[in-house]
Write a protein that holds these residues in place. Structure first.
Motif, PDB file in Angstrom:
ATOM      1  N   LYS A   1     -20.589  10.325  69.880  1.00 35.09           N
ATOM      2  CA  LYS A   1     -21.205   9.469  68.860  1.00 35.09           C
ATOM      3  C   LYS A   1     -20.362   9.472  67.581  1.00 35.09           C
ATOM      4  O   LYS A   1     -20.143   8.417  66.981  1.00 35.09           O
ATOM      5  CB  LYS A   1     -22.626   9.949  68.555  1.00 35.09           C
ATOM      6  CG  LYS A   1     -23.322   9.101  67.513  1.00 35.09           C
ATOM      7  CD  LYS A   1     -24.744   9.575  67.265  1.00 35.09           C
ATOM      8  CE  LYS A   1     -25.410   8.724  66.198  1.00 35.09           C
ATOM      9  NZ  LYS A   1     -26.773   9.195  65.898  1.00 35.09           N
TER      10      LYS A   1
ATOM     11  N   VAL B   1     -17.413   7.218  68.153  1.00 34.07           N
ATOM     12  CA  VAL B   1     -17.862   5.820  68.143  1.00 34.07           C
ATOM     13  C   VAL B   1     -18.066   5.350  66.705  1.00 34.07           C
ATOM     14  O   VAL B   1     -17.604   4.284  66.308  1.00 34.07           O
ATOM     15  CB  VAL B   1     -19.152   5.660  68.981  1.00 34.07           C
ATOM     16  CG1 VAL B   1     -19.843   4.337  68.693  1.00 34.07           C
ATOM     17  CG2 VAL B   1     -18.835   5.792  70.468  1.00 34.07           C
TER      18      VAL B   1
ATOM     19  N   LEU C   1     -25.675   2.996  64.545  1.00 37.26           N
ATOM     20  CA  LEU C   1     -25.094   2.293  65.696  1.00 37.26           C
ATOM     21  C   LEU C   1     -25.556   0.837  65.780  1.00 37.26           C
ATOM     22  O   LEU C   1     -25.171   0.130  66.706  1.00 37.26           O
ATOM     23  CB  LEU C   1     -25.450   3.036  66.985  1.00 37.26           C
ATOM     24  CG  LEU C   1     -24.880   4.447  67.084  1.00 37.26           C
ATOM     25  CD1 LEU C   1     -25.430   5.151  68.318  1.00 37.26           C
ATOM     26  CD2 LEU C   1     -23.361   4.437  67.096  1.00 37.26           C
TER      27      LEU C   1
ATOM     28  N   LEU D   1     -14.145   0.013  71.418  1.00 39.53           N
ATOM     29  CA  LEU D   1     -15.494   0.111  71.971  1.00 39.53           C
ATOM     30  C   LEU D   1     -15.838  -1.137  72.742  1.00 39.53           C
ATOM     31  O   LEU D   1     -15.472  -2.246  72.348  1.00 39.53           O
ATOM     32  CB  LEU D   1     -16.523   0.284  70.846  1.00 39.53           C
ATOM     33  CG  LEU D   1     -16.326   1.460  69.910  1.00 39.53           C
ATOM     34  CD1 LEU D   1     -17.375   1.418  68.796  1.00 39.53           C
ATOM     35  CD2 LEU D   1     -16.366   2.781  70.645  1.00 39.53           C
TER      36      LEU D   1
ATOM     37  N   ILE E   1     -19.353  -2.789  73.691  1.00 40.56           N
ATOM     38  CA  ILE E   1     -20.764  -2.652  73.338  1.00 40.56           C
ATOM     39  C   ILE E   1     -21.559  -3.762  74.001  1.00 40.56           C
ATOM     40  O   ILE E   1     -21.247  -4.936  73.820  1.00 40.56           O
ATOM     41  CB  ILE E   1     -20.969  -2.716  71.806  1.00 40.56           C
ATOM     42  CG1 ILE E   1     -20.150  -1.613  71.130  1.00 40.56           C
ATOM     43  CG2 ILE E   1     -22.456  -2.618  71.444  1.00 40.56           C
ATOM     44  CD1 ILE E   1     -20.102  -1.723  69.616  1.00 40.56           C
TER      45      ILE E   1
ATOM     46  N   ILE F   1     -22.848   1.706  74.863  1.00 42.63           N
ATOM     47  CA  ILE F   1     -21.591   1.761  74.123  1.00 42.63           C
ATOM     48  C   ILE F   1     -20.623   2.624  74.910  1.00 42.63           C
ATOM     49  O   ILE F   1     -20.944   3.761  75.257  1.00 42.63           O
ATOM     50  CB  ILE F   1     -21.770   2.351  72.704  1.00 42.63           C
ATOM     51  CG1 ILE F   1     -22.760   1.514  71.897  1.00 42.63           C
ATOM     52  CG2 ILE F   1     -20.426   2.453  71.993  1.00 42.63           C
ATOM     53  CD1 ILE F   1     -23.067   2.092  70.524  1.00 42.63           C
ATOM     54  N   ARG F   2     -19.464   2.051  75.180  1.00 37.35           N
ATOM     55  CA  ARG F   2     -18.426   2.808  75.894  1.00 37.35           C
ATOM     56  C   ARG F   2     -17.210   2.947  74.999  1.00 37.35           C
ATOM     57  O   ARG F   2     -16.715   1.958  74.465  1.00 37.35           O
ATOM     58  CB  ARG F   2     -18.031   2.086  77.178  1.00 37.35           C
ATOM     59  CG  ARG F   2     -19.124   2.126  78.230  1.00 37.35           C
ATOM     60  CD  ARG F   2     -18.793   1.255  79.415  1.00 37.35           C
ATOM     61  NE  ARG F   2     -17.413   1.427  79.854  1.00 37.35           N
ATOM     62  CZ  ARG F   2     -17.046   1.745  81.075  1.00 37.35           C
ATOM     63  NH1 ARG F   2     -17.947   1.909  82.007  1.00 37.35           N
ATOM     64  NH2 ARG F   2     -15.776   1.865  81.395  1.00 37.35           N
ATOM     65  N   LEU F   3     -16.752   4.186  74.841  1.00 38.47           N
ATOM     66  CA  LEU F   3     -15.507   4.463  74.134  1.00 38.47           C
ATOM     67  C   LEU F   3     -14.379   4.353  75.144  1.00 38.47           C
ATOM     68  O   LEU F   3     -14.410   4.995  76.195  1.00 38.47           O
ATOM     69  CB  LEU F   3     -15.549   5.868  73.517  1.00 38.47           C
ATOM     70  CG  LEU F   3     -14.276   6.334  72.822  1.00 38.47           C
ATOM     71  CD1 LEU F   3     -13.993   5.498  71.579  1.00 38.47           C
ATOM     72  CD2 LEU F   3     -14.379   7.819  72.465  1.00 38.47           C
TER      73      LEU F   3
ATOM     74  N   THR G   1     -11.573   9.201  78.689  1.00 38.73           N
ATOM     75  CA  THR G   1     -12.305   7.927  78.596  1.00 38.73           C
ATOM     76  C   THR G   1     -11.988   7.074  79.799  1.00 38.73           C
ATOM     77  O   THR G   1     -10.964   7.260  80.449  1.00 38.73           O
ATOM     78  CB  THR G   1     -11.942   7.168  77.300  1.00 38.73           C
ATOM     79  OG1 THR G   1     -10.559   6.877  77.280  1.00 38.73           O
ATOM     80  CG2 THR G   1     -12.362   7.923  76.071  1.00 38.73           C
TER      81      THR G   1
ATOM     82  N   LEU H   1     -21.759   6.431  75.717  1.00 36.06           N
ATOM     83  CA  LEU H   1     -22.638   7.147  74.802  1.00 36.06           C
ATOM     84  C   LEU H   1     -24.078   7.004  75.271  1.00 36.06           C
ATOM     85  O   LEU H   1     -24.531   5.903  75.574  1.00 36.06           O
ATOM     86  CB  LEU H   1     -22.492   6.558  73.392  1.00 36.06           C
ATOM     87  CG  LEU H   1     -23.333   7.184  72.292  1.00 36.06           C
ATOM     88  CD1 LEU H   1     -22.944   8.640  72.062  1.00 36.06           C
ATOM     89  CD2 LEU H   1     -23.197   6.373  71.008  1.00 36.06           C
TER      90      LEU H   1
END
Length: 140
Positions: free
Chosen positions: A7, A10, A42, A80, A82, A125-127, A134, A138
């Motif tokens: 987090k 992000v 967020l 990111l 999203i 949400i993906r980093l 990665t 999240l």
């Protein structure tokens, strides 16, 4: 990396990058455009006009996809992906909060009835591209 560390990463990407792409759906096809994003924790906010295609598209289908953070340096640039749900907001305090003088090119001021805010609540949400660990998703 644990969920809090993820987090934090992000949030760092969101703080350091204000421009990204917002994709909505038009005629059952993706429609993307660059937007300026502001974040609170967020939740993302982006100003726009009530008379745009994106407002119509979000009225019909509120699900959106955002890419933000890639700086063009190549592999290793964190960004990111999203997935979220967008809402059209006309709240005066929210409009004033996100008002910038550069918007005078399109609106008469924060009270302009055509000026709206899109509020995007993330569902995932993906980093991406942040080293060997990665992509990471999240937990929201």
């Amino acid at each position: 990396m644990n969920n809090q560390e993820l987090k934090d990463k992000v949030l760092q990407v969101l703080e350091n990058n204000k421009v990204g792409t917002l994709a909505s759906v038009k005629n059952n096809r993706p429609h993307s455009r660059y937007m300026t994003f502001f974040n609170e924790e967020l939740t993302l906010y982006t100003p726009t006009s009530k008379d745009t295609h994106k407002a119509e598209e979000i009225d019909e289908n509120p699900y959106v996809h955002i890419l933000i953070g890639y700086e063009g340096e190549g592999f290793g640039d964190a960004y990111l992906e999203i997935e979220g749900k967008a809402e059209i907001k006309e709240d005066e305090s929210l409009k004033k909060q996100h008002w910038n003088d550069y918007m005078e090119n399109w609106f008469q001021g924060p009270e302009d009835p055509n000026y709206i805010i899109l509020k995007i609540t993330p569902e995932q949400i993906r980093l991406m591209n942040k080293g060997d660990t990665t992509p990471q998703t999240l937990e929201l």
